[in-house]
Motif scaffolding. Structure first.
Motif, PDB file in Angstrom:
ATOM      1  N   TYR A 193      27.496  32.821  40.232  1.00 29.51           N
ATOM      2  CA  TYR A 193      27.340  32.683  41.673  1.00 29.51           C
ATOM      3  C   TYR A 193      28.689  32.554  42.368  1.00 29.51           C
ATOM      4  N   ALA A 194      29.651  31.907  41.733  1.00 33.85           N
ATOM      5  CA  ALA A 194      30.984  31.792  42.336  1.00 33.85           C
ATOM      6  C   ALA A 194      31.563  33.175  42.604  1.00 33.85           C
ATOM      7  N   MET A 195      31.337  34.111  41.672  1.00 31.02           N
ATOM      8  CA  MET A 195      31.829  35.475  41.866  1.00 31.02           C
ATOM      9  C   MET A 195      30.968  36.223  42.880  1.00 31.02           C
ATOM     10  N   TYR A 196      29.660  36.022  42.804  1.00 32.73           N
ATOM     11  CA  TYR A 196      28.740  36.634  43.772  1.00 32.73           C
ATOM     12  C   TYR A 196      29.077  36.190  45.191  1.00 32.73           C
ATOM     13  N   LEU A 197      29.328  34.898  45.370  1.00 28.95           N
ATOM     14  CA  LEU A 197      29.587  34.360  46.696  1.00 28.95           C
ATOM     15  C   LEU A 197      30.885  34.923  47.284  1.00 28.95           C
ATOM     16  N   ALA A 198      31.887  35.147  46.446  1.00 28.32           N
ATOM     17  CA  ALA A 198      33.132  35.742  46.947  1.00 28.32           C
ATOM     18  C   ALA A 198      32.860  37.131  47.517  1.00 28.32           C
ATOM     19  N   MET A 207      35.338  37.676  55.762  1.00 27.79           N
ATOM     20  CA  MET A 207      36.396  36.702  55.575  1.00 27.79           C
ATOM     21  C   MET A 207      36.980  36.820  54.176  1.00 27.79           C
ATOM     22  N   ASP A 208      38.199  36.375  54.022  1.00 27.12           N
ATOM     23  CA  ASP A 208      38.763  36.135  52.706  1.00 27.12           C
ATOM     24  C   ASP A 208      38.159  34.819  52.219  1.00 27.12           C
ATOM     25  N   PRO A 209      37.597  34.761  51.005  1.00 27.25           N
ATOM     26  CA  PRO A 209      36.988  33.515  50.513  1.00 27.25           C
ATOM     27  C   PRO A 209      37.900  32.299  50.623  1.00 27.25           C
ATOM     28  N   ARG A 210      39.207  32.492  50.499  1.00 20.80           N
ATOM     29  CA  ARG A 210      40.149  31.371  50.573  1.00 20.80           C
ATOM     30  C   ARG A 210      40.127  30.698  51.946  1.00 20.80           C
ATOM     31  N   GLU A 211      39.694  31.428  52.970  1.00 19.84           N
ATOM     32  CA  GLU A 211      39.662  30.864  54.316  1.00 19.84           C
ATOM     33  C   GLU A 211      38.653  29.727  54.443  1.00 19.84           C
ATOM     34  N   ARG A 231      37.600  32.661  34.649  1.00 23.75           N
ATOM     35  CA  ARG A 231      38.196  31.555  35.400  1.00 23.75           C
ATOM     36  C   ARG A 231      39.314  32.069  36.307  1.00 23.75           C
ATOM     37  N   ALA A 232      40.147  32.954  35.760  1.00 21.80           N
ATOM     38  CA  ALA A 232      41.266  33.475  36.543  1.00 21.80           C
ATOM     39  C   ALA A 232      40.769  34.253  37.752  1.00 21.80           C
ATOM     40  N   LYS A 233      39.684  34.992  37.561  1.00 20.78           N
ATOM     41  CA  LYS A 233      39.155  35.776  38.683  1.00 20.78           C
ATOM     42  C   LYS A 233      38.626  34.868  39.785  1.00 20.78           C
ATOM     43  N   ILE A 234      37.859  33.845  39.420  1.00 23.49           N
ATOM     44  CA  ILE A 234      37.312  32.928  40.420  1.00 23.49           C
ATOM     45  C   ILE A 234      38.442  32.184  41.121  1.00 23.49           C
ATOM     46  N   THR A 235      39.438  31.757  40.343  1.00 20.01           N
ATOM     47  CA  THR A 235      40.582  31.050  40.920  1.00 20.01           C
ATOM     48  C   THR A 235      41.326  31.932  41.909  1.00 20.01           C
ATOM     49  N   GLU A 236      41.537  33.185  41.544  1.00 21.01           N
ATOM     50  CA  GLU A 236      42.255  34.099  42.433  1.00 21.01           C
ATOM     51  C   GLU A 236      41.457  34.372  43.705  1.00 21.01           C
ATOM     52  N   GLU A 237      40.140  34.527  43.564  1.00 27.52           N
ATOM     53  CA  GLU A 237      39.299  34.805  44.726  1.00 27.52           C
ATOM     54  C   GLU A 237      39.309  33.649  45.719  1.00 27.52           C
ATOM     55  N   TRP A 238      39.241  32.429  45.211  1.00 31.64           N
ATOM     56  CA  TRP A 238      39.020  31.261  46.069  1.00 31.64           C
ATOM     57  C   TRP A 238      40.252  30.379  46.263  1.00 31.64           C
ATOM     58  N   GLY A 239      41.254  30.526  45.387  1.00 32.07           N
ATOM     59  CA  GLY A 239      42.378  29.603  45.452  1.00 32.07           C
ATOM     60  C   GLY A 239      41.962  28.187  45.107  1.00 32.07           C
ATOM     61  N   SER A 360      36.590  41.449  31.685  1.00 26.36           N
ATOM     62  CA  SER A 360      37.215  40.717  32.797  1.00 26.36           C
ATOM     63  C   SER A 360      38.734  40.674  32.676  1.00 26.36           C
ATOM     64  N   SER A 361      39.246  40.802  31.461  1.00 24.23           N
ATOM     65  CA  SER A 361      40.696  40.744  31.270  1.00 24.23           C
ATOM     66  C   SER A 361      41.405  41.939  31.900  1.00 24.23           C
ATOM     67  N   PHE A 362      40.644  42.967  32.283  1.00 22.91           N
ATOM     68  CA  PHE A 362      41.220  44.149  32.927  1.00 22.91           C
ATOM     69  C   PHE A 362      41.196  44.041  34.458  1.00 22.91           C
ATOM     70  N   TYR A 363      40.771  42.889  34.970  1.00 30.95           N
ATOM     71  CA  TYR A 363      40.757  42.688  36.418  1.00 30.95           C
ATOM     72  C   TYR A 363      42.183  42.832  36.981  1.00 30.95           C
ATOM     73  N   PRO A 364      42.408  43.534  38.124  1.00 35.28           N
ATOM     74  CA  PRO A 364      41.418  44.037  39.082  1.00 35.28           C
ATOM     75  C   PRO A 364      40.944  45.473  38.833  1.00 35.28           C
ATOM     76  N   GLN A 365      41.387  46.084  37.727  1.00 36.35           N
ATOM     77  CA  GLN A 365      40.876  47.430  37.444  1.00 36.35           C
ATOM     78  C   GLN A 365      39.376  47.404  37.163  1.00 36.35           C
ATOM     79  N   MET A 366      38.897  46.273  36.641  1.00 36.29           N
ATOM     80  CA  MET A 366      37.465  46.068  36.409  1.00 36.29           C
ATOM     81  C   MET A 366      37.020  44.850  37.214  1.00 36.29           C
ATOM     82  N   THR A 367      35.770  44.861  37.688  1.00 34.79           N
ATOM     83  CA  THR A 367      35.289  43.705  38.456  1.00 34.79           C
ATOM     84  C   THR A 367      34.920  42.544  37.560  1.00 34.79           C
TER      85      THR A 367
END
Length: 443
Positions: A193-198, A207-211, A231-239, A360-367
């Motif tokens: 859901y954290a990824m879905y919500l972003a 909006m940018d999720p970080r906002e 974890r890295a993807k969620i962290t990057e999306e939300w800060g 996921s390790s290929f992010y952002p080339q892969m979602t």
């Protein structure tokens, strides 16, 4: 460490040898209770040829039989409402929770007042370990109905003194509205859901999720938040800082949780639940040592309504450490998947979460969104493993990317695969647990 860094300093920093003596004494009393109150366990002990007197120390627990989820379901069907393993009077039961698992048949868990208090203490300790404090405003974006991570989470957050905002599932627009209006600092949800919500915030709120200013994501109910790439993807999306918790509806909603060191989930139910790690095939008890991998088994130490002895969770875990910079003395682990979700490709064990980790390790080339396609029931899968994965918007050469992903799956998991790349947004998103396997034979 300062005492304010712990929810219960005495228990969280207790010497292992002292904890062992405490658990041993409590388990002796719990066994007395089982023999007196549970016909389910009296029958199991007789069938296994063991008796109460066979327990003299924790080393003797291995002589007693395991308890499976299938046994509990059968027990409830034969003796409703809560089964032969119920050991309290119904008049003393103050709340019920339920899970449906993969069968769709409800499996009920009852709580006495004492049981509910224990759940609250352990769950609060786990949230506190993850960094939730009294000044947090936490949005609960998970189920609030019969889900064991709903009302118990509310009780735990309130015990800490933080502000609990009960949004629930299926209301992403309210999550965004309340996050903005209340200046919320934390969200409790699944990593899916954290990824879905972003994605939702970008698409619908523009909006940018970080906002939104969320600083903490406390995640659970599925493997993912502890997977480095996820974890890295969620962290990057939300800060935001992303931590992981693990629990079980039949034992305690959240009993393992990450500290700020984020090097594995600490065992947080020390005085209420005894744990074992076993070989899922042989049932052999494995040592609690760094690097050991096996199935997590729970034994309740003070449960009244539905006390369980050697309950097989089917959670496959790996011990990551037996000490920590945070000062907690409990061991740390990571859940890599469920033994009943595991696939076997030419004798190699493959967990769907491991495939997602690689993609996921290929992010952002892969979602990071994946589905494994099965033509027939597992766990045996004929190679190659069929994987559908979403590519990102910046991909220049899909054929090269596909080859790289397939090569990494082969290198890391030792199985061959065919990876079908599809555009971002193609695969379904889930507000609760993600579904990494699609059973084509059921479509």
């Amino acid at each position: 460490m300062r005492t304010e860094d712990y929810f219960n300093p005495e228990i969280e920093t207790m010497k292992p040898e002292d904890l062992r003596l405490l658990q041993q004494a409590k388990l002796a009393r719990q066994l007395d209770y089982l023999v007196a109150r549970s016909s389910f366990y009296r029958d199991k002990f007789a069938a296994a040829g063991v008796c109460r007197e066979d327990f003299r120390s924790l080393n003797d627990l291995g002589h007693f039989p395991f308890t499976s989820k299938e046994e509990l379901r059968a027990s409830q069907q034969a003796c409703p409402p809560l089964g032969k393993h119920m050991a309290a009077d119904m008049i003393d039961v103050i709340r019920l929770h339920a899970s449906t698992g993969t069968t769709g048949v409800p499996s009920f868990v009852g709580l006495t007042r004492k049981d509910a208090e224990i759940w609250t203490k352990v769950t609060a300790r786990s949230f506190y370990t993850q960094g939730i404090r009294a000044d947090d405003i936490l949005i609960h974006a998970a189920s609030l109905a019969m889900f064991a991570g709903g009302l118990p989470a509310k009780d735990a957050i309130e015990l800490i003194g933080a502000t609990f905002v009960p949004v629930g599932t299926g209301a992403s627009e309210k999550v965004v509205l309340y996050a903005k209006s209340l200046h919320a600092s934390a969200i409790h949800c699944t990593p899916s859901y954290a990824m879905y919500l972003a994605d939702y915030v970008r698409r619908e709120a523009k909006m940018d999720p970080r906002e939104l200013g969320i600083k903490k994501f406390v995640c659970g109910a599925e493997p993912g938040a502890g997977i480095p790439a996820v974890r890295a993807k969620i962290t990057e999306e939300w800060g935001a800082r992303v931590t992981e918790g693990l629990g079980n509806a039949d034992m305690v909603p959240i009993i393992f949780a990450e500290c700020p060191d984020q090097s594995g989930m600490h065992y947080n139910g020390q005085e209420y639940v005894h744990n074992e790690i076993i070989d899922p095939e042989s049932g052999e008890v494995l040592p609690i040592e760094t690097g050991v991998s096996g199935e997590l088994v729970y034994t309740s130490l003070e449960r009244e309504c539905v006390p369980l002895l050697r309950f097989r969770t089917r959670d496959r875990v790996t011990i990551l450490g037996t000490s920590c910079e945070c000062g907690r003395t409990s061991y740390k682990l990571r859940c890599v998947g469920r033994t009943d979700d595991m696939l076997i490709v030419l004798g190699v064990n493959v967990f769907p979460s491991a495939v997602r980790d690689i993609v996921s390790s290929f992010y952002p080339q892969m979602t990071g969104e994946v589905q494994i396609l099965l033509d027939q029931p597992g766990p045996g899968v004929k190679p190659p493993l069929r994987v559908v994965a979403e590519y990102g918007s910046a991909v220049q050469d899909q054929a090269v990317l596909q080859q790289k992903v397939e090569e990494k799956i082969k290198s890391v998991l030792s199985v061959s695969s065919t990876v079908q790349l599809v555009p971002a947004g193609t695969l379904p998103r889930f507000e609760m647990k993600g579904r990494l396997i699609r059973k084509l034979y059921e479509d």
